[in-house]
Design a protein around this motif. Structure first.
Motif, PDB file in Angstrom:
ATOM      1  N   VAL A 296      -0.312  -2.265  -8.649  1.00  0.00           N
ATOM      2  CA  VAL A 296       0.833  -2.166  -7.892  1.00  0.00           C
ATOM      3  C   VAL A 296       0.847  -3.001  -6.551  1.00  0.00           C
ATOM      4  O   VAL A 296       2.001  -3.696  -6.344  1.00  0.00           O
ATOM      5  N   ILE A 297      -0.357  -3.053  -6.008  1.00  0.00           N
ATOM      6  CA  ILE A 297      -0.411  -3.840  -4.544  1.00  0.00           C
ATOM      7  C   ILE A 297      -0.119  -5.189  -5.012  1.00  0.00           C
ATOM      8  O   ILE A 297       0.696  -5.877  -4.314  1.00  0.00           O
TER       9      ILE A 297
ATOM     10  N   LEU B 280       3.573   5.677  -5.900  1.00  0.00           N
ATOM     11  CA  LEU B 280       3.504   5.576  -7.428  1.00  0.00           C
ATOM     12  C   LEU B 280       2.167   5.945  -8.244  1.00  0.00           C
ATOM     13  O   LEU B 280       2.567   6.538  -9.307  1.00  0.00           O
ATOM     14  N   ILE B 281       1.400   5.953  -7.225  1.00  0.00           N
ATOM     15  CA  ILE B 281      -0.148   6.120  -8.173  1.00  0.00           C
ATOM     16  C   ILE B 281      -0.679   7.710  -7.773  1.00  0.00           C
ATOM     17  O   ILE B 281      -0.823   7.710  -6.273  1.00  0.00           O
ATOM     18  N   ASP B 282      -0.688   8.776  -8.569  1.00  0.00           N
ATOM     19  CA  ASP B 282      -1.575   9.852  -8.219  1.00  0.00           C
ATOM     20  C   ASP B 282      -3.072   9.312  -7.953  1.00  0.00           C
ATOM     21  O   ASP B 282      -3.667   8.724  -9.025  1.00  0.00           O
TER      22      ASP B 282
ATOM     23  N   VAL C  74       0.797  -1.331   0.108  1.00  0.00           N
ATOM     24  CA  VAL C  74       0.067   0.044   0.094  1.00  0.00           C
ATOM     25  C   VAL C  74       0.885   1.348  -0.017  1.00  0.00           C
ATOM     26  O   VAL C  74       0.482   2.079  -0.827  1.00  0.00           O
ATOM     27  N   ALA C  75       2.018   1.114   0.691  1.00  0.00           N
ATOM     28  CA  ALA C  75       2.982   2.276   0.878  1.00  0.00           C
ATOM     29  C   ALA C  75       3.552   2.603  -0.508  1.00  0.00           C
ATOM     30  O   ALA C  75       3.575   3.714  -1.057  1.00  0.00           O
ATOM     31  N   VAL C  76       3.856   1.477  -1.106  1.00  0.00           N
ATOM     32  CA  VAL C  76       4.471   1.629  -2.726  1.00  0.00           C
ATOM     33  C   VAL C  76       3.235   2.137  -3.661  1.00  0.00           C
ATOM     34  O   VAL C  76       3.575   3.061  -4.450  1.00  0.00           O
TER      35      VAL C  76
ATOM     36  N   ALA D  36      -9.637  -3.546  -7.987  1.00  0.00           N
ATOM     37  CA  ALA D  36      -9.944  -2.026  -8.026  1.00  0.00           C
ATOM     38  C   ALA D  36     -10.943  -1.836  -7.019  1.00  0.00           C
ATOM     39  O   ALA D  36     -11.013  -0.861  -6.244  1.00  0.00           O
ATOM     40  N   ALA D  37     -12.044  -2.439  -7.150  1.00  0.00           N
ATOM     41  CA  ALA D  37     -13.408  -2.205  -6.334  1.00  0.00           C
ATOM     42  C   ALA D  37     -12.960  -2.484  -4.933  1.00  0.00           C
ATOM     43  O   ALA D  37     -13.486  -1.443  -4.129  1.00  0.00           O
ATOM     44  N   LEU D  38     -12.467  -3.400  -4.600  1.00  0.00           N
ATOM     45  CA  LEU D  38     -11.838  -3.562  -3.396  1.00  0.00           C
ATOM     46  C   LEU D  38     -11.111  -2.874  -2.653  1.00  0.00           C
ATOM     47  O   LEU D  38     -11.247  -2.348  -1.587  1.00  0.00           O
TER      48      LEU D  38
END
Length: 129
Positions: free
Chosen positions: A113-114, A20-22, A14-16, A82-84
């Motif tokens: 990413v996760i 990485l993701i805006d 989650v930290a990564v 993604a929904a989760l």
């Protein structure tokens, strides 16, 4: 011991994703020691929320979505992930944790990413059984 490594692995992933993701972020300070101190506990709470949602909601959604998963050759699982992640953001918002996922595409990117980071970290840590 496995539970602790699972929480740490998810927290790292989650930290990564937030780096990485805006559109995926924690509220609060954005630099230095203050950021680490302010976001460590929320990061662990979010990893627990994500784990609980993944454990209980994902199997139900997967079974209900089998036709879509077959038609899309498994790509619909990415939509489920993604929904989760969006659901995790909503639960975290209800608990005032300060974790936000803004929109569908950041959720898709975050899910990718996760997943990848979790695979990598699990491979590095190994199975402790």
């Amino acid at each position: 011991m496995r539970f602790l490594s699972w929480v740490v692995t998810t927290a790292i992933a989650v930290a990564v994703a937030t780096l990485l993701i805006d559109g995926i972020y924690f509220t609060g300070p954005t630099h230095g020691q203050d950021e680490i101190q302010h976001k460590l506990v929320p990061l662990l709470v979010v990893s627990l929320i994500l784990g609980v949602i993944t454990s209980f909601v994902k199997p139900v959604l997967t079974v209900l979505s089998i036709p879509f998963i077959i038609i899309t050759l498994g790509l619909f699982l990415l939509v489920i992930n993604a929904a989760l992640l969006k659901l995790t953001s909503w639960v975290a918002d209800q608990l005032d944790v300060g974790f936000h996922v803004e929109g569908f595409w950041p959720a898709v990117g975050g899910a990718i990413v996760i997943t990848v980071v979790t695979w990598i970290v699990d491979g590095l840590i190994g199975d402790s059984r």
